[in-house]
Design an enzyme around this catalytic site. Structure first.
Site, PDB file in Angstrom:
ATOM      1  N   GLU B  61       0.931  -1.131  -0.211  1.00  0.00           N
ATOM      2  CA  GLU B  61      -0.185  -0.015   0.197  1.00  0.00           C
ATOM      3  C   GLU B  61       0.849   1.380   0.228  1.00  0.00           C
ATOM      4  O   GLU B  61       0.402   1.739  -0.930  1.00  0.00           O
ATOM      5  CB  GLU B  61      -1.122   0.181   1.508  1.00  0.00           C
ATOM      6  CG  GLU B  61      -2.580  -0.657   1.266  1.00  0.00           C
ATOM      7  CD  GLU B  61      -2.742  -0.907   2.383  1.00  0.00           C
ATOM      8  OE1 GLU B  61      -3.142  -1.592   3.845  1.00  0.00           O
ATOM      9  OE2 GLU B  61      -3.384   0.520   2.907  1.00  0.00           O
ATOM     10  N   ASP B  65       0.922   3.479  -2.870  1.00  0.00           N
ATOM     11  CA  ASP B  65       0.454   4.725  -2.671  1.00  0.00           C
ATOM     12  C   ASP B  65       1.230   6.119  -3.452  1.00  0.00           C
ATOM     13  O   ASP B  65       1.543   7.206  -3.724  1.00  0.00           O
ATOM     14  CB  ASP B  65       0.460   5.566  -0.919  1.00  0.00           C
ATOM     15  CG  ASP B  65       0.256   6.992  -0.785  1.00  0.00           C
ATOM     16  OD1 ASP B  65      -0.903   7.943  -0.756  1.00  0.00           O
ATOM     17  OD2 ASP B  65       1.065   7.272  -0.695  1.00  0.00           O
ATOM     18  N   ASN B 130      -7.159   0.235  -0.345  1.00  0.00           N
ATOM     19  CA  ASN B 130      -6.097  -0.093   0.151  1.00  0.00           C
ATOM     20  C   ASN B 130      -5.630  -1.264  -0.674  1.00  0.00           C
ATOM     21  O   ASN B 130      -4.452  -1.151  -1.017  1.00  0.00           O
ATOM     22  CB  ASN B 130      -6.463  -0.797   1.768  1.00  0.00           C
ATOM     23  CG  ASN B 130      -6.153   0.211   2.944  1.00  0.00           C
ATOM     24  OD1 ASN B 130      -6.268   1.535   2.412  1.00  0.00           O
ATOM     25  ND2 ASN B 130      -7.126  -0.529   4.199  1.00  0.00           N
ATOM     26  N   GLU B 133      -4.229   0.454  -3.982  1.00  0.00           N
ATOM     27  CA  GLU B 133      -3.451   0.811  -3.544  1.00  0.00           C
ATOM     28  C   GLU B 133      -2.032  -0.171  -4.056  1.00  0.00           C
ATOM     29  O   GLU B 133      -0.700   0.249  -4.336  1.00  0.00           O
ATOM     30  CB  GLU B 133      -2.405   1.521  -2.040  1.00  0.00           C
ATOM     31  CG  GLU B 133      -3.789   2.732  -2.879  1.00  0.00           C
ATOM     32  CD  GLU B 133      -3.049   3.581  -1.447  1.00  0.00           C
ATOM     33  OE1 GLU B 133      -3.649   4.866  -0.951  1.00  0.00           O
ATOM     34  OE2 GLU B 133      -2.967   2.823   0.302  1.00  0.00           O
TER      35      GLU B 133
END
Lengths: 248, 248
Positions: B61, B65, B130, B133
């Site tokens: 994640e 991101d 989540n 990502e």
């Protein structure tokens, strides 16, 4: 309204100087100079391009910051397989801290290349970090992600990032090194001298000798930083011997 | 402690199913499956790899991101040459907002692939974002930055990002389209029906007809979203005619 071209290339000599100075900083030959010119143009120059868009380094800061975060994220992800999301986030914010970026920009002497109507002495410390971010953005536009990653690895990760130190496990390589020298009865000497060169910012160089033989050199914006840099280099050069001595 | 391999490949059929479902989501063939397996492993599985490091999607994640932020930064930098640093920052945060990422993950049906000891119904809404990502992080590790960029362009930028809409200039494509239809005396019809398919999440499909001819189709997690998506597609298909009618 003056154009970017006029400012950086008013004489062909100027272009050559910018190109040469830039190549030295980048360690590769830039392809599309205009991105780098933007990266070194302060808003006070009040420049617009042919489409009427304002040209200065601020948008490139945004881009460079994003690339920096991505590259450092990947580095930490790979380098610290035991670190969870929270740890990785915390470590990255240490690496790309304002203070750290300012130090980097200062060490690269980026402010020398800035075109601005404000005297350089009037800038705060943040200009160094801002220019560094903008430069990273320009590299991305000029050469793509891989080149950007390589530059960050060579310029930040290699000389500046040390997981152990960021974690607070190693406070100072100088003290580690001295401790080892005392244990091993080695003579050490930090020969520090001012070495500002063509930079606008004061610089110091240091030659670190062990038993009267130079084992590492470094240059930075303060005596303390230069000594620490040289110590770190020496530490890694003698890592095997040092860890042996420390364990035994 | 079970290994990742055991969980996803307990029978070769399972591997095939995961691979097929993943390829459908990615629109390309994944190379190194283990990254994607990690991207769909919830912490409740309590898995460690051979080196004793915890394996679940949370670290990915962090990586995803960062890649998402970088790709969107570059997109906005190029797409909005008039936007300053503050504008670009604000627009990016809208694009990668938690709500937006959750919507994306939900629309891709990522939760279907999750391995978890917690029943899927007990997850909050954030699991969708989540997972999205983490998937981006896995793509980066598997295929590199360019592939990651392409995936984000196809999956987010293409269908979801609309600068005008993000800027609040266009509130709803449905209302723009209806306005145009009324002006032009065109008959319009939104034929909405439930179309959940194999998904765990309720989905709706819509067929949008103008003068009794289907001009756009869309599928989303709510009636309203599906209608808006179809309207946007129709809007861009008829953009020339619409802007002519609106200006005149």
């Amino acid at each position: 309204m003056r154009s970017l071209k006029n400012i950086f290339n008013s004489r062909s000599k100027d272009k050559g100087e910018f190109f040469t100075a830039l190549t030295k900083i980048l360690n590769f030959k830039p392809k599309t100079l205009k991105h780098y010119k933007t990266a070194f143009t302060h808003r006070s120059m009040n420049i617009k391009n042919s489409k009427g868009h304002i040209v200065n380094y601020e948008r490139l800061e945004f881009l460079g910051d994003a690339m920096l975060s991505a590259v450092i994220a990947h580095y930490l992800y790979t380098e610290v397989p035991s670190g969870d999301e929270g740890y990785l986030t915390k470590m990255r914010s240490k690496v790309v801290s304002r203070e750290h970026l300012n130090e980097l920009g200062k060490d690269l002497g980026l402010i020398k290349l800035v075109k601005s109507k404000i005297p350089k002495g009037q800038f705060g410390d943040n200009i160094h970090g801002n220019l560094f971010e903008a430069l990273v953005g320009a590299i991305y536009l000029d050469k793509g992600y891989a080149a950007c990653e390589k530059f960050i690895e060579n310029r930040i990760i290699g000389p500046y990032i040390d997981i152990e130190k960021l974690e607070g496990k190693v406070i100072s390589y100088k003290s580690l090194l001295i401790e080892w020298c005392q244990k091993e009865k080695k003579h050490f000497d930090y020969n520090v001298y001012e070495d500002t060169g063509n930079s606008d910012v004061k610089h110091f160089s240091v030659k670190l000798s062990l038993d009267h033989k130079v084992v590492a050199k470094a240059r930075a914006t303060s005596k303390k930083k230069a000594e620490e840099k040289a110590s770190k280099r020496a530490y890694f050069a003698f890592q095997k011997e040092i860890s042996k001595a420390t364990i035994l």
